[in-house]
Design an enzyme around this catalytic site. Sequence first.
Site, PDB file in Angstrom:
ATOM      1  N   GLY A   3     -15.608  17.091 -45.933  1.00  0.00           N
ATOM      2  CA  GLY A   3     -16.053  18.087 -46.911  1.00  0.00           C
ATOM      3  C   GLY A   3     -14.931  18.818 -47.624  1.00  0.00           C
ATOM      4  N   ASP A   9     -10.257  20.172 -36.365  1.00  0.00           N
ATOM      5  CA  ASP A   9     -11.713  20.038 -36.524  1.00  0.00           C
ATOM      6  C   ASP A   9     -12.305  19.590 -35.199  1.00  0.00           C
ATOM      7  OD1 ASP A   9     -14.416  19.399 -37.493  1.00  0.00           O
ATOM      8  OD2 ASP A   9     -13.532  19.321 -39.486  1.00  0.00           O
ATOM      9  N   ASP A  12     -11.854  23.122 -31.236  1.00  0.00           N
ATOM     10  CA  ASP A  12     -12.994  24.018 -31.443  1.00  0.00           C
ATOM     11  C   ASP A  12     -12.392  25.385 -31.735  1.00  0.00           C
ATOM     12  OD1 ASP A  12     -15.128  25.720 -31.356  1.00  0.00           O
ATOM     13  OD2 ASP A  12     -15.899  25.015 -29.416  1.00  0.00           O
ATOM     14  N   ASN A  32     -11.258  27.291 -43.051  1.00  0.00           N
ATOM     15  CA  ASN A  32     -12.382  26.669 -43.772  1.00  0.00           C
ATOM     16  C   ASN A  32     -13.530  26.287 -42.836  1.00  0.00           C
ATOM     17  OD1 ASN A  32     -13.538  24.666 -45.985  1.00  0.00           O
ATOM     18  ND2 ASN A  32     -13.196  23.465 -44.127  1.00  0.00           N
ATOM     19  N   SER A  73     -17.974  32.791 -49.244  1.00  0.00           N
ATOM     20  CA  SER A  73     -19.065  32.117 -49.964  1.00  0.00           C
ATOM     21  C   SER A  73     -19.654  33.071 -50.998  1.00  0.00           C
ATOM     22  CB  SER A  73     -20.158  31.725 -48.960  1.00  0.00           C
ATOM     23  OG  SER A  73     -21.357  31.394 -49.640  1.00  0.00           O
ATOM     24  N   TYR A  87     -25.878  33.531 -42.081  1.00  0.00           N
ATOM     25  CA  TYR A  87     -24.732  32.869 -42.725  1.00  0.00           C
ATOM     26  C   TYR A  87     -24.098  33.805 -43.763  1.00  0.00           C
ATOM     27  CZ  TYR A  87     -22.113  29.685 -45.717  1.00  0.00           C
ATOM     28  OH  TYR A  87     -21.121  29.097 -46.472  1.00  0.00           O
ATOM     29  N   LYS A 138     -20.291  35.474 -43.875  1.00  0.00           N
ATOM     30  CA  LYS A 138     -19.343  35.262 -44.976  1.00  0.00           C
ATOM     31  C   LYS A 138     -18.953  36.591 -45.631  1.00  0.00           C
ATOM     32  CE  LYS A 138     -18.744  30.876 -44.582  1.00  0.00           C
ATOM     33  NZ  LYS A 138     -17.436  30.237 -44.476  1.00  0.00           N
ATOM     34  N   PRO A 190     -16.817  29.955 -52.771  1.00  0.00           N
ATOM     35  CA  PRO A 190     -17.420  28.877 -53.569  1.00  0.00           C
ATOM     36  C   PRO A 190     -18.906  29.125 -53.825  1.00  0.00           C
ATOM     37  CG  PRO A 190     -16.414  28.044 -51.500  1.00  0.00           C
ATOM     38  CD  PRO A 190     -16.549  29.535 -51.390  1.00  0.00           C
ATOM     39  N   LEU A 197     -22.640  26.866 -54.399  1.00  0.00           N
ATOM     40  CA  LEU A 197     -23.162  25.665 -53.724  1.00  0.00           C
ATOM     41  C   LEU A 197     -22.421  24.443 -54.264  1.00  0.00           C
ATOM     42  CD1 LEU A 197     -25.196  24.361 -51.783  1.00  0.00           C
ATOM     43  CD2 LEU A 197     -26.775  24.156 -53.718  1.00  0.00           C
TER      44      LEU A 197
HETATM   45  N1  LIG Z   1     -20.432  23.383 -49.626  1.00  0.00           N
HETATM   46  C1  LIG Z   1     -20.907  24.538 -50.092  1.00  0.00           C
HETATM   47  O1  LIG Z   1     -21.880  24.598 -50.856  1.00  0.00           O
HETATM   48  C2  LIG Z   1     -20.241  25.844 -49.694  1.00  0.00           C
HETATM   49  C3  LIG Z   1     -20.519  26.994 -50.443  1.00  0.00           C
HETATM   50  C4  LIG Z   1     -19.914  28.190 -50.085  1.00  0.00           C
HETATM   51  C5  LIG Z   1     -19.039  28.217 -49.009  1.00  0.00           C
HETATM   52  N2  LIG Z   1     -18.800  27.086 -48.293  1.00  0.00           N
HETATM   53  C6  LIG Z   1     -17.888  27.155 -47.161  1.00  0.00           C
HETATM   54  O2  LIG Z   1     -16.874  26.176 -47.348  1.00  0.00           O
HETATM   55  C7  LIG Z   1     -16.466  25.678 -46.072  1.00  0.00           C
HETATM   56  C8  LIG Z   1     -16.608  24.176 -46.015  1.00  0.00           C
HETATM   57  O3  LIG Z   1     -17.867  23.808 -46.472  1.00  0.00           O
HETATM   58  P1  LIG Z   1     -18.423  22.319 -46.274  1.00  0.00           P
HETATM   59  O4  LIG Z   1     -19.557  22.179 -47.210  1.00  0.00           O
HETATM   60  O5  LIG Z   1     -17.319  21.332 -46.294  1.00  0.00           O
HETATM   61  O6  LIG Z   1     -18.981  22.519 -44.786  1.00  0.00           O
HETATM   62  P2  LIG Z   1     -19.419  21.462 -43.679  1.00  0.00           P
HETATM   63  O7  LIG Z   1     -20.397  22.143 -42.794  1.00  0.00           O
HETATM   64  O8  LIG Z   1     -19.819  20.177 -44.309  1.00  0.00           O
HETATM   65  O9  LIG Z   1     -18.053  21.201 -42.891  1.00  0.00           O
HETATM   66  C9  LIG Z   1     -17.546  22.167 -42.030  1.00  0.00           C
HETATM   67  C10 LIG Z   1     -16.461  21.551 -41.196  1.00  0.00           C
HETATM   68  O10 LIG Z   1     -16.111  22.509 -40.197  1.00  0.00           O
HETATM   69  C11 LIG Z   1     -16.100  21.837 -38.930  1.00  0.00           C
HETATM   70  N3  LIG Z   1     -16.429  22.790 -37.868  1.00  0.00           N
HETATM   71  C12 LIG Z   1     -17.619  23.403 -37.648  1.00  0.00           C
HETATM   72  N4  LIG Z   1     -17.554  24.164 -36.549  1.00  0.00           N
HETATM   73  C13 LIG Z   1     -16.278  24.041 -36.063  1.00  0.00           C
HETATM   74  C14 LIG Z   1     -15.607  24.581 -34.944  1.00  0.00           C
HETATM   75  N5  LIG Z   1     -16.203  25.400 -34.075  1.00  0.00           N
HETATM   76  N6  LIG Z   1     -14.313  24.236 -34.746  1.00  0.00           N
HETATM   77  C15 LIG Z   1     -13.688  23.379 -35.609  1.00  0.00           C
HETATM   78  N7  LIG Z   1     -14.273  22.842 -36.682  1.00  0.00           N
HETATM   79  C16 LIG Z   1     -15.578  23.167 -36.899  1.00  0.00           C
HETATM   80  C17 LIG Z   1     -17.136  20.741 -39.047  1.00  0.00           C
HETATM   81  O11 LIG Z   1     -16.932  19.731 -38.074  1.00  0.00           O
HETATM   82  C18 LIG Z   1     -16.914  20.271 -40.471  1.00  0.00           C
HETATM   83  O12 LIG Z   1     -15.904  19.285 -40.555  1.00  0.00           O
HETATM   84  C19 LIG Z   1     -17.306  26.415 -45.037  1.00  0.00           C
HETATM   85  O13 LIG Z   1     -16.595  27.565 -44.624  1.00  0.00           O
HETATM   86  C20 LIG Z   1     -18.521  26.838 -45.835  1.00  0.00           C
HETATM   87  O14 LIG Z   1     -19.153  27.953 -45.254  1.00  0.00           O
HETATM   88  C21 LIG Z   1     -19.385  25.893 -48.602  1.00  0.00           C
END
Ligand SMILES: NC(=O)c1ccc[n+]([C@@H]2O[C@H](COP(=O)([O-])OP(=O)(O)OC[C@H]3O[C@@H](n4cnc5c(N)ncnc54)[C@H](O)[C@@H]3O)[C@@H](O)[C@H]2O)c1
Length: 251
Positions: free
Chosen positions: A16, A36, A60, A87, A142, A155, A159, A185, A187
């Site tokens: 991601g 990760d 973790d 992230n 977010s 959530y 954030k 960001p 969505l």
């Molecule tokens: N995609 C969106 O629409 C969006 C919008 C606003 C904010 N965000 C933020 O951007 C960031 C990334 O978003 P994304 O869409 O790639 O999210 P995602 O959920 O697809 O990926 C999150 C990543 O974090 C890892 N992760 C989760 N818990 C963990 C832990 N305890 N230890 C280590 N790693 C862990 C997961 O394995 C994954 O690789 C996040 O912080 C999310 O809240 C995303």
Amino acid sequence: MSILGKTAIITGGGMGLGKAFAKRLAADGANIVIADLRNAEASAAEIDAQGKRAIGVTTDICSEDDVARLAETAIRVFGRIDILVNNAAYFARTKEGGFEDIGVDEWHRMLNVNIIGTYLCCRAAVPHMKRQGSGRIVIVSSGTAIKGAAGHVHYATSKAGLIGMTRSLARELGKDGITVNAVAPGLTLSDGVIARGVTTPGQMDSQRKSRAIPRDEQPEDLVGAVSFLASADSAFMTGQTMVVDGGSVMV
Ligand SMILES: NC(=O)c1ccc[n+]([C@@H]2O[C@H](COP(=O)([O-])OP(=O)(O)OC[C@H]3O[C@@H](n4cnc5c(N)ncnc54)[C@H](O)[C@@H]3O)[C@@H](O)[C@H]2O)c1
């Protein structure tokens, strides 16, 4: 502080947005440490295959031992920690629901990963940044922290908490040459969002209509902001939240 030759830890870089941030910082010249729960080594190997230096550390971020090992590994392999991109989040796998139905266990899980996990990563990296007299911390918040998110109260709360953490850490660490900024960001069509299936045509249409630039947001739309906040160019900017969402939220 130029990014070339610096070391950047990216949490949640296995997929991601985190993976996109890692690739961009690698292209900028940083050594990359991907942390990760899953895919850390595979994601690092992809960057390594492009001739950049990257390692993956299965971590973790809620585990104090894991996070300590992450920082130790970064120092052992690259000798420094210059950039930390917080992230990783409990995001794409969360359950939607009215706030009465979220439940205490789900709240604890959310706050444990998104708030405490981010705190632990900052706590592990900051002593090294202080010793070096410089550092860049980027926290991924977010747009939901600002707009609110019905069905995702826990959530959005987590954030919003990260914006408070960003501002408070910025005040504590500015004298040490460490900046702390957040990116918010909208969505974004990350792997997790696509896999989770929240991107129905109706939902995406309403997102597009809320934006001054009426199109879908892609991971690549965010990497420039993270690169800037990780670089020397943002040296006098701290405690800020950069909203990158095509002009849906305007602050
Ligand atoms: N995609 C969106 O629409 C969006 C919008 C606003 C904010 N965000 C933020 O951007 C960031 C990334 O978003 P994304 O869409 O790639 O999210 P995602 O959920 O697809 O990926 C999150 C990543 O974090 C890892 N992760 C989760 N818990 C963990 C832990 N305890 N230890 C280590 N790693 C862990 C997961 O394995 C994954 O690789 C996040 O912080 C999310 O809240 C995303």
